[in-house]
Design an enzyme around this catalytic site. Sequence first.
Site, PDB file in Angstrom:
ATOM      1  N   LYS A 173       0.850  -1.193   0.000  1.00 25.88           N
ATOM      2  CA  LYS A 173       0.000   0.000   0.000  1.00 25.88           C
ATOM      3  C   LYS A 173       0.885   1.243   0.000  1.00 25.88           C
ATOM      4  O   LYS A 173       1.590   1.511   0.966  1.00 25.88           O
ATOM      5  CB  LYS A 173      -0.922  -0.016   1.215  1.00 25.88           C
ATOM      6  CG  LYS A 173      -1.852  -1.231   1.247  1.00 25.88           C
ATOM      7  CD  LYS A 173      -2.743  -1.268   2.467  1.00 25.88           C
ATOM      8  CE  LYS A 173      -1.966  -1.447   3.747  1.00 25.88           C
ATOM      9  NZ  LYS A 173      -2.841  -1.721   4.905  1.00 25.88           N
ATOM     10  N   THR A 204      -9.203   9.541   7.861  1.00 26.81           N
ATOM     11  CA  THR A 204      -8.871   8.264   7.215  1.00 26.81           C
ATOM     12  C   THR A 204      -8.612   7.154   8.224  1.00 26.81           C
ATOM     13  O   THR A 204      -8.006   6.136   7.882  1.00 26.81           O
ATOM     14  CB  THR A 204      -7.619   8.447   6.339  1.00 26.81           C
ATOM     15  OG1 THR A 204      -6.543   8.959   7.156  1.00 26.81           O
ATOM     16  CG2 THR A 204      -7.873   9.419   5.202  1.00 26.81           C
ATOM     17  N   GLY A 206      -8.799   3.890  10.098  1.00 30.68           N
ATOM     18  CA  GLY A 206      -9.365   2.585   9.772  1.00 30.68           C
ATOM     19  C   GLY A 206      -9.166   2.141   8.347  1.00 30.68           C
ATOM     20  O   GLY A 206      -9.674   1.083   7.948  1.00 30.68           O
ATOM     21  N   THR A 207      -8.407   2.898   7.577  1.00 27.82           N
ATOM     22  CA  THR A 207      -8.245   2.580   6.151  1.00 27.82           C
ATOM     23  C   THR A 207      -7.668   1.186   5.934  1.00 27.82           C
ATOM     24  O   THR A 207      -8.180   0.403   5.118  1.00 27.82           O
ATOM     25  CB  THR A 207      -7.328   3.619   5.483  1.00 27.82           C
ATOM     26  OG1 THR A 207      -7.830   4.917   5.741  1.00 27.82           O
ATOM     27  CG2 THR A 207      -7.268   3.395   3.995  1.00 27.82           C
ATOM     28  N   GLY A 208      -6.578   0.849   6.639  1.00 24.25           N
ATOM     29  CA  GLY A 208      -5.925  -0.446   6.434  1.00 24.25           C
ATOM     30  C   GLY A 208      -6.796  -1.615   6.839  1.00 24.25           C
ATOM     31  O   GLY A 208      -6.871  -2.627   6.121  1.00 24.25           O
ATOM     32  N   CYS A 209      -7.454  -1.493   7.984  1.00 24.78           N
ATOM     33  CA  CYS A 209      -8.358  -2.555   8.439  1.00 24.78           C
ATOM     34  C   CYS A 209      -9.485  -2.762   7.433  1.00 24.78           C
ATOM     35  O   CYS A 209      -9.857  -3.893   7.103  1.00 24.78           O
ATOM     36  CB  CYS A 209      -8.968  -2.194   9.803  1.00 24.78           C
ATOM     37  SG  CYS A 209      -7.783  -1.818  11.091  1.00 24.78           S
TER      38      CYS A 209
END
Length: 260
Positions: A173, A204, A206-209
């Site tokens: 990412k 933003t 919580g984007t990765g989860c």
Amino acid sequence: MIPRVLTVAGSDSGGGAGIQADLKTMLALGVHGMSVITAVTAQNSLGVQGAWELPVEAVRAQYRAVAEDIGVQAVKTGMLSSAALVEAVADLLAATDAPVVVDPVGVSKHGDPLLAAEALDSVRTRLLPAATVATPNLDEVAQLTGVHVEDEDGMRRAAQAILEFGPRWALIKGGHLPGDALDLLTDGAEEHWLRAPRLDNRHTHGTGCTLASAVASYLALGSTVPEAVRAAKEYVTGAIAAGFALGAGIGPVDHGWRFR
């Protein structure tokens, strides 16, 4: 039957990341979400005020209760704060016949550490080999491999370094780089570059989860890995665009943006 997806992760009391983000994502994408809570955090828009890891026996019992009775079509892992937890979850994944998305969570959006330094070797040698897709961001790539990414060639080097630990696919990412939000998905033989415009929205959390849970959801729905990642990227891009203020700090992405 509705596809069933299991998240193995920490709880975010603010509701923007972790188990809460995972379950919201799964509901939005039409699968039945189930959870194994690995840790409880006291967390809000300003950061993590405290974290308490659950005992390994509690994590094993939650996982087995779901897998042995309900069954799973995909698993997503997130916050696994200690070597003992990483190794216990790796053992459970080895006995599960379903695709696994590993989000090797190292730090929170606010920079709070969520993975003990002594757990890194367990992530490299036990957890990543169990992954169908590993989804590290650039900070996590550096933490796990020592590769510091500054451009697209660096993303290729990062992907190769992650693949050497054994996952079938690496999704690097690149959201921390300047320019468009660019990600690289590769299995070492084929490359898929996923590009989206960088959005002017600081909310933003919580984007990765959310991305990892979306990938797991689409895999459970029958998509191939490239199809699942592309659809997950589209979903997350919309969620970031709709991210909203919450509290005094960084707000969450909007998991329900398609319904509003």
